[in-house]
Write a protein that holds these residues in place. Structure first.
Motif, short mmCIF file in Angstrom:
data_model
loop_
_atom_site.label_atom_id
_atom_site.label_comp_id
_atom_site.label_asym_id
_atom_site.label_seq_id
_atom_site.Cartn_x
_atom_site.Cartn_y
_atom_site.Cartn_z
N ALA A 1 0.83 -1.27 0.09
CA ALA A 1 0.04 0.03 0.05
C ALA A 1 1.06 1.35 -0.27
O ALA A 1 0.57 2.33 -0.89
CB ALA A 1 -1.09 0.03 1.05
N PRO A 2 1.62 1.55 0.87
CA PRO A 2 2.68 2.49 0.90
C PRO A 2 3.28 2.58 -0.27
O PRO A 2 3.59 3.80 -0.89
CB PRO A 2 3.53 2.52 2.23
N PHE A 3 4.14 1.71 -0.63
CA PHE A 3 4.87 1.57 -1.82
C PHE A 3 4.14 2.08 -3.04
O PHE A 3 4.52 2.86 -3.89
CB PHE A 3 5.51 0.43 -2.26
N ARG A 4 2.97 1.65 -3.30
CA ARG A 4 2.23 1.71 -4.47
C ARG A 4 1.37 3.22 -4.40
O ARG A 4 1.60 3.90 -5.47
CB ARG A 4 0.94 0.71 -4.49
N LEU A 5 1.30 3.83 -3.25
CA LEU A 5 0.91 5.08 -3.33
C LEU A 5 1.94 5.80 -3.60
O LEU A 5 1.61 6.84 -4.56
CB LEU A 5 0.43 5.44 -1.75
N LEU A 6 3.04 5.79 -3.09
CA LEU A 6 4.20 6.71 -3.31
C LEU A 6 4.43 6.87 -4.80
O LEU A 6 4.62 7.61 -5.39
CB LEU A 6 5.39 6.32 -2.40
N LEU A 7 4.69 5.45 -5.62
CA LEU A 7 5.17 5.38 -6.68
C LEU A 7 3.91 5.96 -7.79
O LEU A 7 4.34 6.37 -8.83
CB LEU A 7 5.40 3.78 -6.99
N SER A 8 2.53 5.66 -7.26
CA SER A 8 1.58 6.05 -8.12
C SER A 8 1.80 7.80 -8.21
O SER A 8 1.44 8.36 -9.21
CB SER A 8 0.33 5.90 -7.74
N ILE A 9 1.92 8.32 -7.08
CA ILE A 9 1.85 9.76 -6.81
C ILE A 9 2.96 10.35 -7.78
O ILE A 9 2.95 11.39 -8.64
CB ILE A 9 2.01 10.26 -5.42
N VAL A 10 4.25 9.81 -7.53
CA VAL A 10 5.49 10.19 -8.18
C VAL A 10 4.92 9.88 -10.02
O VAL A 10 5.47 10.84 -10.56
CB VAL A 10 6.45 9.16 -8.23
N MET A 11 4.36 8.96 -10.39
CA MET A 11 4.16 8.91 -11.94
C MET A 11 3.13 10.10 -12.17
O MET A 11 3.30 10.61 -13.42
CB MET A 11 3.68 7.45 -12.15
N CYS A 12 2.18 10.34 -11.37
CA CYS A 12 1.26 11.38 -11.65
C CYS A 12 1.92 12.69 -11.89
O CYS A 12 1.80 13.59 -12.75
CB CYS A 12 0.05 11.40 -10.47
N LEU A 13 2.82 13.08 -10.97
CA LEU A 13 3.49 14.33 -10.94
C LEU A 13 4.35 14.40 -12.36
O LEU A 13 4.40 15.29 -13.06
CB LEU A 13 4.66 14.42 -9.77
N LEU A 14 4.98 13.29 -12.70
CA LEU A 14 5.69 13.30 -13.74
C LEU A 14 5.00 13.59 -15.10
O LEU A 14 5.49 14.01 -16.09
CB LEU A 14 6.46 11.79 -14.01
N ILE A 15 3.63 12.85 -14.95
CA ILE A 15 2.79 13.10 -16.29
C ILE A 15 2.22 14.37 -16.51
O ILE A 15 2.39 14.99 -17.51
CB ILE A 15 1.66 11.97 -16.12
N ASP A 16 1.53 14.89 -15.03
CA ASP A 16 1.15 16.16 -15.27
C ASP A 16 0.93 16.91 -13.76
O ASP A 16 0.12 16.20 -13.06
CB ASP A 16 -0.26 16.35 -16.03
N ALA A 17 1.65 17.75 -13.46
CA ALA A 17 1.71 18.29 -12.00
C ALA A 17 0.64 18.94 -11.74
O ALA A 17 -0.01 18.84 -10.57
CB ALA A 17 2.82 19.11 -11.56
N ARG A 18 -0.27 19.44 -12.68
CA ARG A 18 -1.36 20.41 -12.36
C ARG A 18 -2.49 19.37 -12.08
O ARG A 18 -3.19 19.72 -10.95
CB ARG A 18 -1.89 21.04 -13.73
N LEU A 19 -2.75 18.40 -12.73
CA LEU A 19 -3.94 17.56 -12.34
C LEU A 19 -3.45 16.34 -11.18
O LEU A 19 -4.61 16.00 -10.67
CB LEU A 19 -3.94 16.29 -13.68
#
Length: 592
Positions: free
Chosen positions: A138-156
């Motif tokens: 859970a924590p690892f998935r949460l952290l990596l998913s947030i990182v990938m979202c920021l890489l794709i589009d920080a605004r969204l």
């Protein structure tokens, strides 16, 4: 507590380390798949490039296969580690319980120990398995998913941040309330197990007194209390899903709205928006898993304390640092003994079970002990074999304080047939060999002859190979007592104690057993506790107990002359053929 539980991981440490490793790698594969999906859409399908479609498609299949393999390995190792951990917990608890003195058993109660070894250990097993997997996933998935979202589009990604705050606050409110409820659940389990245990063990008494309805109602009340707590807790837990759905749908609407604007404006691609939808679900699911972990850890924390408490419990009675390993003879001596059950409570007065008891029994003597219920007869027995320790004074066996002996040595030398005669499921021979595992069948028969048990055993179709049901329900009370006496004799003890162990035998059988003791066991010290004077009048000397005090210690003849209480009991029993308690009541009525 944590150190105690950590020690029980034992040989499963490698599996416990491999599980989170494989789980973390599995999460990495899962998080990469949406990113590759975005590339496949943007660089393959949208661009009309089939080569990229094949390339990224094969890559996605490879990532999915590796993720599946890692998930299988993580699941296998987590199951191996958690079940092994639970097995070690039960073994450690059971091993420590075997060292408990009677006072320790009194402290925890049988039903409480059963709950700890079953329900509490099951909770810890499930919690440990979840800790190894979900607390990493859970924590690892949460952290990596947030990182990938920021890489794709920080605004969204701001949408996810807001959603996380709302969901975290809601889950915190739910968890704090549910945790308090689950802390109460385990207390109700003890009450439920106690009700079941008492009813099953005393089912014959329940039926003979036609108390089935009362027992059913008592069980129903215990079950109802547990049911209400669980319903309340689960009702709160059920709020997780609607809250989760509300946040998810809110995120989807917000992403769709803002994503459409960004795509039209050319700052976001269709593939990136698709992957963002996947990541938002991943983030929120990770938060949901974290909430479940907190609830589970709260549940298991109560179980962990209860299990660790039993494992860490130091028995009230333990071997001395340099124990005496041999008992010189069968002599027994009490010097100013006082005994209290339980520990004293400050500010409360208490009545001792024994007051200033002093006497000496020579090796080889046959001693009778007579007294009413609660007079302290069984307490004397328990102190001789050190099932309890004295509150004051000394108990000596073979000239040494019992607290100086190695416990197995002392209890091998002092063989006791307790009031509650217990036979175990298995053959008669199996039960007899509890006295000595290597005893031959002929030695078992000889012990049974002395205990007047051989005749009824040989009448059975299978003789000594007859199967005994659990609790000895297929033999009578008198037969059970005689088998227990034979089992005690097989130890060849220096001291044999019969704690009202012929009460279910008829007078003739009782007399035959006493005669066999005198003729065939002359060197063994024999202490016979009984309600009937006829069971002890032929002893060398007789102890008379009354309300925790020793009121007489002499031969039958001398006690008749010098002890008014003994004389009165004798007269009443020979006239009315009653027992000590019955005569005590008759005496009170006569004096009233």
């Amino acid at each position: 507590m944590l150190k105690t539980l950590y020690r029980q991981i034992g040989q499963y440490k490698t599996a416990s380390l491999l599980t989170p490793l494989f789980t973390a790698l599995e999460v990495v594969m899962d998080v990469l798949i949406p990113y590759v999906t975005a590339l496949l859409i943007d660089r393959g399908i949208t661009a009309g490039n089939m080569e990229n479609v094949y390339r990224y498609g094969v890559l996605m299949i490879g990532l999915a296969f590796v993720s599946l393999l890692l998930g299988i390995l993580a699941g296998r190792f987590s199951a191996y580690a958690s079940t092994g951990f639970a097995s070690n917990l039960r073994r450690a608890m059971y091993r420590n319980v075997q060292t408990f003195a009677f006072s320790d058993i009194d402290k925890y109660s049988t039903s409480g120990l059963v709950t700890r070894m079953t329900t509490d250990v099951n909770n810890l097993q499930n919690a440990y398995q979840q800790i190894l997997r979900i607390t990493v996933r859970a924590p690892f998935r949460l952290l990596l998913s947030i990182v990938m979202c920021l890489l794709i589009d920080a605004r969204l990604s701001l949408i996810f941040i807001v959603a996380m705050v709302v969901l975290s606050f809601s889950l915190y409110q739910i968890i704090t309330r549910v945790s308090r409820l689950f802390a109460q659940v385990f207390e109700r389990y003890d009450a439920l197990n106690l009700s079941v245990q008492e009813n099953v063990q005393a089912i014959r008494v329940v039926k003979s007194f036609v108390r089935e309805k009362y027992e059913s109602e008592k069980f129903a009340r215990a079950a109802e209390g547990l049911y209400k707590l669980y319903v309340k807790a689960e009702s709160l837990m059920a709020l997780n899903h609607p809250v989760m759905n509300m946040v998810v749908y809110g995120c989807i609407i917000a992403l769709s709205w803002w994503g459409a604007h960004f795509i039209v404006g050319g700052t976001l691609t269709t593939g990136e928006l698709t992957s963002l939808f996947t990541y938002v679900m991943s983030i929120l699911q990770a938060l949901m898993m974290l909430s479940m972990i907190f609830v589970m850890l709260t549940q298991s924390a109560a179980s962990a304390r209860r299990v660790a408490e039993v494992i860490d419990e130091r028995a009230d009675i333990r071997n001395p640092e340099h124990p005496v390993m041999a008992v010189a003879d069968g002599s027994v001596e009490f010097r100013g003994v006082r005994f209290d059950y339980g520990k004293p409570v400050e500010g409360q007065s208490r009545r001792s079970a024994l007051y200033n008891i002093s006497f000496r029994i020579e090796s080889g003597e046959t001693i009778g002990v007579i007294g009413g219920t609660g007079s302290g007869k069984s307490t004397i027995v328990n102190l001789i074999s050190r099932l309890y320790d004295v509150s004051e004074g000394q108990v000596l066996v073979g000239g040494r304080d019992v607290r100086e002996y190695d416990l197995p040595t002392l209890r091998t030398a002092v063989s006791i047939v307790l009031q509650q005669n217990t036979l175990f499921s298995g053959t008669i021979l199996d039960n007899l060999r509890w006295g000595r595992a290597d005893a031959t069948e002929e030695e078992c028969r000889e012990a049974c002859r002395i205990a007047c048990a051989d005749d009824f055993v040989m009448e059975k179709p299978d003789g000594y190979h007859t199967h005994i049901e659990q609790g000895g329900t297929n033999v009578s009370g008198g037969q059970k007592q005689r088998l227990c006496i034979a089992r005690a004799l097989l130890k060849h003890p220096q001291i044999l104690v019969l704690d009202d162990s012929t009460s279910a035998c008829d007078t003739a059988t009782d007399a035959k057993i006493q005669r066999a003791f005198r003729e065939q066991l002359p060197a063994m010290t024999k202490i016979i506790i009984a309600q009937r004077i006829s069971s002890v009048q032929h002893c060398d000397r007789i102890i008379v107990m009354d309300k925790g005090c020793l009121t007489g210690f002499d031969t039958h003849e001398r006690l008749l002359e010098t002890n008014p209480l003994y004389r009165e009991i004798y007269d009443l029993q020979t006239q009315a053929q009653g027992d000590f308690d019955a005569q005590q009541k008759g005496k009170e009525v006569a004096h009233g």
